[in-house]
Design a protein around this motif. Structure first.
Motif, mmCIF file in Angstrom:
data_model
loop_
_atom_site.group_PDB
_atom_site.id
_atom_site.type_symbol
_atom_site.label_atom_id
_atom_site.label_comp_id
_atom_site.label_asym_id
_atom_site.label_seq_id
_atom_site.Cartn_x
_atom_site.Cartn_y
_atom_site.Cartn_z
ATOM 1 N N GLY A 1 36.552 38.484 32.121
ATOM 2 C CA GLY A 1 34.739 38.509 32.309
ATOM 3 C C GLY A 1 34.512 38.250 34.067
ATOM 4 O O GLY A 1 33.688 39.238 34.730
ATOM 5 N N ARG B 1 34.658 41.552 36.036
ATOM 6 C CA ARG B 1 33.843 42.364 35.859
ATOM 7 C C ARG B 1 32.598 41.673 36.551
ATOM 8 O O ARG B 1 30.974 42.662 36.572
ATOM 9 N N TRP C 1 39.488 50.009 39.958
ATOM 10 C CA TRP C 1 38.527 48.955 39.396
ATOM 11 C C TRP C 1 38.318 49.319 37.815
ATOM 12 O O TRP C 1 38.055 49.003 36.817
ATOM 13 N N THR D 1 38.507 47.917 34.403
ATOM 14 C CA THR D 1 37.771 47.457 34.166
ATOM 15 C C THR D 1 37.486 47.911 32.278
ATOM 16 O O THR D 1 37.252 47.830 31.126
ATOM 17 N N ARG D 2 37.698 49.318 32.647
ATOM 18 C CA ARG D 2 37.987 50.515 31.409
ATOM 19 C C ARG D 2 39.173 49.743 30.255
ATOM 20 O O ARG D 2 38.159 49.389 29.364
ATOM 21 N N ASP E 1 37.407 46.476 28.652
ATOM 22 C CA ASP E 1 36.891 46.707 27.281
ATOM 23 C C ASP E 1 38.090 47.404 26.556
ATOM 24 O O ASP E 1 37.591 47.352 25.077
#
Length: 614
Positions: free
Chosen positions: A252, A255, A311, A315-316, A319
């Motif tokens: 988290g 992000r 970056w 972050t993908r 996910d």
């Protein structure tokens, strides 16, 4: 009458770009003195490596490979059918022309030389590849260590007390000369083994065509798929960092709505964050020395310079991990498909001798495959990342001397002109007198930026000059995807049906979905899961996006281009070398990509919002 495109001598400068020729060295221009030759051969635009207009300094990369590729083909390994690849700039764009060996007698003599010299490399490939990597790492370290001194008001007293015998001004000029020599030496290394690698591929393709009439290029390319390739390593590092962040429970925090640099700085105060930051810093050099483009342009910044691209991929991956999805490429399935295909073709051969010859050709092609891809990371990405930043240091010195207004202005001068400007800077420093460059170069830079903007909007033709009866030069066909049929389609305006786009079958399979037209790395974040990537050309740094798309379509490239290779490694259908895919297909169109036939069909046009028609 010989069919031909427009003569390069009949192509005018676009309005507002008159005088563009002054930016470039004379030897890169079409000329009246050399017209008999230049107007008699086909020149095609090198949209694969140099898709954009050329800033003056950036022509150095083409100058490097013009010599390096040519010398290994022509003078060292004596590749039987091919000399080098010539270059010219037309309205700011690079055009190239393969130079064939026209004498059958000389071709036969070259074949004997090639077998002897190439054989030495093939027999000792792994050892020589190891030596090659050591040479490139040493050269990168040498370039990193190259000192670009600032000019002091007075030179250090140690020049006297240590009797050094040279000034800081001399060291600055010597540093520039050393940097130029290093970039040329790097490209000497680049082609030391590359042409031999493509020759092994070409040998496999040629033998397969003889043994299996009608075999598709895409099927032959599959035979060498599944190699452990270094250019996947940066993407693998992002996946490793994503897994570590998930394990540490800090996903988290990554992000946060801040810049990547700010996030990294904030993590340093947290014990879990420090562990992740240490891993992140360890991965950056060299794996983030990964250009967002071809690496041939100074403005294509690498991940290490602009963290927003990696970056977004990071972050993908977070996910996907949180959704319980795998981050792995289908490596095992690709290797199994490759081996099944090889077994099937081998079974078609009648004799043990034929099967042994097939296995030998296939083994050679698979042996060279890692080098053909790995060299790209070492040179175009890692080496070039260091090089472009080193050039900027010379820009800083010219800014400090009042000759340029911004460090990026150094790229508006060609490499010879930068040498001139540095010489005058040092001469003025040495003499203590005003220099002309402070008034001479700023208006030149401003005018060149304006002209480059005009040229960027110009629609460069695919080719100029006469169309040969047949295009057989192996690198032109395999890498650039320039075939006799493709050139003739450019000339005739074939493929006039805008519902169908034809190209080169790059990777097998069929996929349907919404198209997403992407023209630069800055747009990669727009791609949604399952969309079909449509682009002029892909770059290795785009690797993370292949885990999100369902197929790929590119304007440029052959069966051994980056888009085709990576699509095969991800098990995605791909059609490359369409020539006009990004012009005909729009974001939101529903399309079908057939990677077996090389056909892209537009099934339904999207509306202005990007949604496909029902």
């Amino acid at each position: 009458m010989t069919a031909r495109f427009a003569s390069p001598f009949d192509v005018s400068a676009p309005a507002g770009a008159e005088g563009w020729e002054q930016m470039y060295p004379y030897y890169l221009l079409f000329s009246a003195e050399n017209r008999d030759y230049e107007d008699s051969v086909l020149w095609f635009r090198d949209g694969m490596h140099h898709p954009q207009v050329q800033p003056p300094f950036d022509t150095i990369i083409g100058e490097c490979w013009r010599i390096a590729l040519g010398q290994y083909n022509t003078r060292i390994f004596a590749v039987p059918p091919a000399y080098g690849i010539d270059q010219r700039i037309l309205n700011g764009y690079l055009y190239i022309a393969p130079v064939p060996v026209s004498s059958a007698e000389w071709m036969q003599e070259r074949r004997a030389i090639f077998i002897q010299r190439a054989g030495h490399y093939y027999r000792n490939w792994d050892q020589l590849f190891g030596q090659w990597k050591a040479k490139m790492r040493a050269l990168i370290d040498e370039l990193k260590a190259l000192d670009v001194p600032r000019l002091p008001r007075l030179d250090d007293q140690a020049v006297v007390t240590q009797a050094r015998g040279v000034s800081t001004g001399h060291r600055l000029l010597a540093a520039y000369d050393a940097m130029i020599e290093i970039i040329f030496r790097g490209w000497q290394h680049h082609f030391e083994m590359l042409n031999l690698g493509y020759a092994a591929y070409f040998n496999l393709f040629a033998s397969c065509r003889r043994s299996f009439p009608g075999i598709r290029d895409e099927a032959m390319a599959q035979l060498v798929a599944g190699s452990d390739m270094l250019f996947f390593r940066p993407d693998d590092e992002l996946k490793r960092l994503a897994r570590l962040a998930t394990d540490l429970g800090i996903a988290g925090l990554l992000r946060a709505p801040e810049s990547p640099e700010a996030i990294v700085a904030s993590l340093a105060g947290d014990p879990r964050g420090r562990r992740w930051v240490n891993a992140f810093e360890a991965a950056k050099d060299p794996w983030f020395c990964f250009s967002s483009g071809t690496g041939f342009y100074h403005h294509e910044r690498s991940w290490i310079d602009d963290l927003t691209v990696p970056w977004a991929a990071l972050t993908r991956y977070l996910d996907k991990l949180e959704a319980g999805e795998s981050l792995e490429r289908p490596t095992r399935q690709i290797a199994e498909r490759r081996d099944r295909l090889a077994d099937g073709y081998r079974a078609l051969l009648d004799t043990e001798a034929d099967r042994a010859a097939f296995d030998q050709d296939l083994s050679l092609a698979r042996m060279v495959a890692p080098y053909i891809e790995d060299h790209n990371f070492y040179v175009e990405h890692w080496f070039h990342t260091v090089f472009w930043e080193k050039v900027r240091l010379f820009g800083d010195r010219l800014v400090a001397g009042g000759i340029l207004g911004d460090r990026e202005d150094v790229f508006m001068l060609n490499r010879w002109e930068v040498g001139h400007a540095l010489y005058e800077l040092v001469a003025g420093w040495a003499v203590g007198a005003p220099v002309r460059g402070r008034r001479y170069w700023p208006p030149v830079v401003a005018e060149r930026r304006r002209i480059l903007g005009v040229l960027h909007q110009w629609q460069a033709p695919e080719a100029v000059g006469p169309v040969p009866g047949e295009i057989t030069e192996p690198f032109t066909v395999m890498l650039w995807g320039i075939t006799t049929e493709r050139v003739r389609s450019w000339l005739s305006g074939a493929d006039s049906d805008d519902s169908v786009v034809n190209g080169v079958a790059g990777s097998p399979g069929v996929a349907e979905g919404a198209a997403r037209v992407i023209r630069s790395a800055a747009q990669l974040g727009e791609i949604e899961l399952g969309e079909i990537l449509v682009c002029p050309i892909t770059a290795p740094a785009w690797g993370p996006i292949f885990s999100r798309i369902s197929a790929a379509v590119s304007d440029i490239g052959g069966v051994m281009s980056h888009a085709a290779i990576v699509s095969r490694e991800y098990g995605l259908p791909a059609v490359v070398g369409t020539g006009k895919g990004t012009q005909v297909i729009k974001t939101g169109d529903r399309i079908r990509v057939d990677g077996g036939t090389g056909k892209v069909t537009i099934l339904a046009r999207g509306d202005d919002t990007g949604r496909a028609d029902a």
